[in-house]
Motif scaffolding. Sequence first.
Motif, PDB file in Angstrom:
ATOM      1  N   ILE A 139     -12.277  23.054   3.526  1.00  0.00           N
ATOM      2  CA  ILE A 139     -11.596  21.760   3.609  1.00  0.00           C
ATOM      3  C   ILE A 139     -10.144  21.919   3.193  1.00  0.00           C
ATOM      4  N   TYR A 140      -9.264  21.507   4.090  1.00  0.00           N
ATOM      5  CA  TYR A 140      -7.811  21.615   3.935  1.00  0.00           C
ATOM      6  C   TYR A 140      -7.212  20.220   4.001  1.00  0.00           C
ATOM      7  N   ASP A 141      -6.246  19.940   3.152  1.00  0.00           N
ATOM      8  CA  ASP A 141      -5.577  18.638   3.196  1.00  0.00           C
ATOM      9  C   ASP A 141      -4.292  18.786   4.003  1.00  0.00           C
ATOM     10  N   GLU A 142      -4.383  18.470   5.286  1.00  0.00           N
ATOM     11  CA  GLU A 142      -3.303  18.650   6.241  1.00  0.00           C
ATOM     12  C   GLU A 142      -2.056  17.878   5.840  1.00  0.00           C
ATOM     13  N   ALA A 143      -0.907  18.593   5.815  1.00  0.00           N
ATOM     14  CA  ALA A 143       0.416  17.991   5.597  1.00  0.00           C
ATOM     15  C   ALA A 143       0.523  17.237   4.274  1.00  0.00           C
ATOM     16  N   GLY A 146      -2.598  20.726   0.752  1.00  0.00           N
ATOM     17  CA  GLY A 146      -3.002  22.099   1.055  1.00  0.00           C
ATOM     18  C   GLY A 146      -4.498  22.305   0.863  1.00  0.00           C
ATOM     19  N   TRP A 147      -4.889  23.532   0.534  1.00  0.00           N
ATOM     20  CA  TRP A 147      -6.308  23.880   0.476  1.00  0.00           C
ATOM     21  C   TRP A 147      -7.024  23.210  -0.690  1.00  0.00           C
ATOM     22  N   LEU A 148      -8.117  22.530  -0.377  1.00  0.00           N
ATOM     23  CA  LEU A 148      -8.991  21.941  -1.389  1.00  0.00           C
ATOM     24  C   LEU A 148     -10.228  22.807  -1.597  1.00  0.00           C
ATOM     25  N   TYR A 149     -10.746  23.392  -0.520  1.00  0.00           N
ATOM     26  CA  TYR A 149     -11.960  24.197  -0.610  1.00  0.00           C
ATOM     27  C   TYR A 149     -11.837  25.417   0.291  1.00  0.00           C
ATOM     28  N   PRO A 150     -11.136  26.468  -0.174  1.00  0.00           N
ATOM     29  CA  PRO A 150     -11.159  27.737   0.562  1.00  0.00           C
ATOM     30  C   PRO A 150     -12.556  28.353   0.458  1.00  0.00           C
ATOM     31  N   LEU A 151     -12.916  29.157   1.443  1.00  0.00           N
ATOM     32  CA  LEU A 151     -14.276  29.700   1.429  1.00  0.00           C
ATOM     33  C   LEU A 151     -14.472  30.873   0.482  1.00  0.00           C
ATOM     34  N   ASP A 152     -13.449  31.249  -0.280  1.00  0.00           N
ATOM     35  CA  ASP A 152     -13.681  32.165  -1.391  1.00  0.00           C
ATOM     36  C   ASP A 152     -14.644  31.528  -2.393  1.00  0.00           C
ATOM     37  N   ALA A 379      -2.946  39.404 -10.874  1.00  0.00           N
ATOM     38  CA  ALA A 379      -3.557  38.546  -9.859  1.00  0.00           C
ATOM     39  C   ALA A 379      -2.881  38.776  -8.511  1.00  0.00           C
ATOM     40  N   GLN A 380      -3.684  38.869  -7.468  1.00  0.00           N
ATOM     41  CA  GLN A 380      -3.161  39.033  -6.109  1.00  0.00           C
ATOM     42  C   GLN A 380      -3.016  37.655  -5.475  1.00  0.00           C
ATOM     43  N   LYS A 381      -1.896  37.028  -5.750  1.00  0.00           N
ATOM     44  CA  LYS A 381      -1.661  35.649  -5.304  1.00  0.00           C
ATOM     45  C   LYS A 381      -0.861  35.625  -4.004  1.00  0.00           C
ATOM     46  N   THR A 382      -0.960  34.498  -3.319  1.00  0.00           N
ATOM     47  CA  THR A 382      -0.093  34.202  -2.183  1.00  0.00           C
ATOM     48  C   THR A 382       0.661  32.916  -2.503  1.00  0.00           C
ATOM     49  N   ASN A 383       1.702  32.634  -1.733  1.00  0.00           N
ATOM     50  CA  ASN A 383       2.420  31.366  -1.926  1.00  0.00           C
ATOM     51  C   ASN A 383       1.490  30.178  -1.740  1.00  0.00           C
ATOM     52  N   ARG A 384       0.483  30.372  -0.878  1.00  0.00           N
ATOM     53  CA  ARG A 384      -0.465  29.297  -0.587  1.00  0.00           C
ATOM     54  C   ARG A 384      -1.356  28.986  -1.783  1.00  0.00           C
ATOM     55  N   SER A 385      -1.593  29.980  -2.644  1.00  0.00           N
ATOM     56  CA  SER A 385      -2.560  29.806  -3.737  1.00  0.00           C
ATOM     57  C   SER A 385      -1.958  29.198  -4.993  1.00  0.00           C
ATOM     58  N   LEU A 409      -7.671  31.081  -8.375  1.00  0.00           N
ATOM     59  CA  LEU A 409      -6.558  30.153  -8.549  1.00  0.00           C
ATOM     60  C   LEU A 409      -6.544  29.205  -7.355  1.00  0.00           C
ATOM     61  N   ASN A 410      -6.732  27.918  -7.635  1.00  0.00           N
ATOM     62  CA  ASN A 410      -6.797  26.905  -6.580  1.00  0.00           C
ATOM     63  C   ASN A 410      -7.777  27.300  -5.475  1.00  0.00           C
ATOM     64  N   GLY A 411      -8.918  27.829  -5.911  1.00  0.00           N
ATOM     65  CA  GLY A 411     -10.007  28.135  -5.002  1.00  0.00           C
ATOM     66  C   GLY A 411      -9.952  29.510  -4.357  1.00  0.00           C
ATOM     67  N   GLU A 412      -8.856  30.236  -4.524  1.00  0.00           N
ATOM     68  CA  GLU A 412      -8.738  31.549  -3.915  1.00  0.00           C
ATOM     69  C   GLU A 412      -9.016  32.645  -4.946  1.00  0.00           C
TER      70      GLU A 412
END
Length: 466
Positions: A139-143, A146-152, A379-385, A409-412
Motif C-alpha cells: 500500500i502506497y500513498d500516492e502523491a 509515500g509508502w505505508l506498507y512495503p512488502l518487506d 543501515a542500507q537506506k534509500t531516499n524513499r525509506s 525503517l518506514n517498513g523497509e
Amino acid sequence: MSTSLYSKGLRLTGLVAITLACTVLISCTSNEASDGWQSLFDGETLDGWRSVGGNAPYAIEDGAIVGTMTAGTPNSFLITENEYGDFILELDIKLEGETTNSGVQTRSHIDETANNGRGRVYGRQVEIDPAPRAWTGGIYDEARRGWLYPLDLNEAAKAAYKKEAYNHIRIEAIGNEMKTWVNDIPVAHVVDTIDATGFIGLQVHSIGDSALAGKKVYFKNIRIQTENLQPQDFPQGIYTVNLTPNSLTAYETQSGYELLFDGQSNAGWIGAYQDTFPTKGWEIKDGNITVLPANGSESTNGGDIVTTEQFGAFDLSFEFKLTEGANSGVKYFVTLSEQNTGSAIGLEYQVLDDERHPDAKMGKDGNRTLASLYDLIPAQKTNRSTRPIGEWNKGRVVVAPDNTVTHYLNGEKVLQYERGSDEYKKLVSESKYKNWDNFGQADSGHILLQDHGNRVSFRNIKIKRL
C-alpha cells in the motif's frame, strides 16, 4: 391439421424458450443483487469512468480496460465518477514488462488544478509491481505520504504475483482498516484514520524509459460490494501498520502485541539505574513521550529511560520524530549490569539527523547513521525509506528466536545480522564495545529510549514476544 398443430408447437416451443430465458435472466439478476456485487465495468464502454492526470490512453480490448504507457506524461488514472466509503473490491490485472508499474487507487481524491488542469490524484494505492523487489499488494500513498506498507513487512507474500498474467486482486476497505490479497494470498494490513470516502482509480504509471512506451496494463472483472460486507479471514501473524497512535486493533491484540507506552503516562518505564521515572528531562504530552533538549550531551539531563520488563525474542515497533541536528536511540538487550556512567549499554537502533549531526560522519562506513546498528552495521537506506526532519518515522526491530535481528525503517528492511555469530563478534571487537564482555548477547534485556540532550519524540511503541 398437422400444419396447424406444427405451427402451434413452434409457438409453444418459442414461448417456453422465452419463459426460460426470462427466468434465467431474473434469477441471475436476483443473485447479483442478493450477494451485493456491482460491476464497475460493463466490458464494452467506459461509462462511469473518466481519465485524469496524464495523457496515457485507455481503451477497451476483448472485455478489458487497457491502458498504454506513454512517454512524456505524468501518472495517468481512469477514475470512477462515484465515490465509495466501505467496500470490498475485486478485479483482475495484467501488466506487461518487468520494470513497469501500476496500481489501484482507493478512497482517493484529485487536485483538479494540477498538471495544467489535468489534475493530480492522491490517496492510498494498492501497488502492482513486477520488479525484483516484488511489492505487489503493498500500500502506497500516492502523491502524499509515500509508502505505508512495503512488502518487506510481509516477505512471504512477494511470491504471490504472476508475471505477464492476470492476477486477482481483492481489497477490503472497512472502517479505518484496509487489507489486500493477491491471488488469494493475504498481503497487507493498514489502519488509517484519513480518507473515509473517495473514488476508485486505475493507474498507468509514468515512464522514464522511452523503451517502455507502448507497454500495456489490463484491467477486467471489476466488481464492488458496498453493503452487508463480509470480511474474508485474515490469518494471524501478518504485520499491521497501525497509524492510529498508541492503539492496538483487535487483530494486533489477538496476534500478541502489547503497548509499551499508553500515550498518557510513564507506566512501565523508569530511569536507567533508577527506581522511578526521571523527575526532569522527559515530557509526556499530546500522546508523545519526549526527550527535552539540554546541552546535547549523553544522559546528563533526565537520563535514559528503560522498560520495567525485560524481553528476549521480540517484534518491537515505534515511531520517532527528530528535531534538526538531534541524536537519540532505541536500545535493546539492555541489562543495566555494567553500572557505567553516561548512556546505559545495549544494542542500539540509531535515531539521528544524518545531515546535521556530526555523529553521522563518525564511526565506520556510515554505521552511526539513522537506523544503523550503532557503531557496528550501517543501515542500507534509500531516499524513499526516510522522512524529513519534523515528520514521524516508523522504526522496527525484530529479534527472532534463532537470534537473527532485523532493522526496518518506514517498513523497509535496512539491515540484518545474527546476534552472537562469528561475524557479529568480529564487528564488536572492532567497535567501541570491544571491552564489554558478551556485549549484546544476553538472553533478555530492557528496551531503552536514549537521552542525548536533544529534543526527540516517541509514540506508538508496541511489542510482541516471539
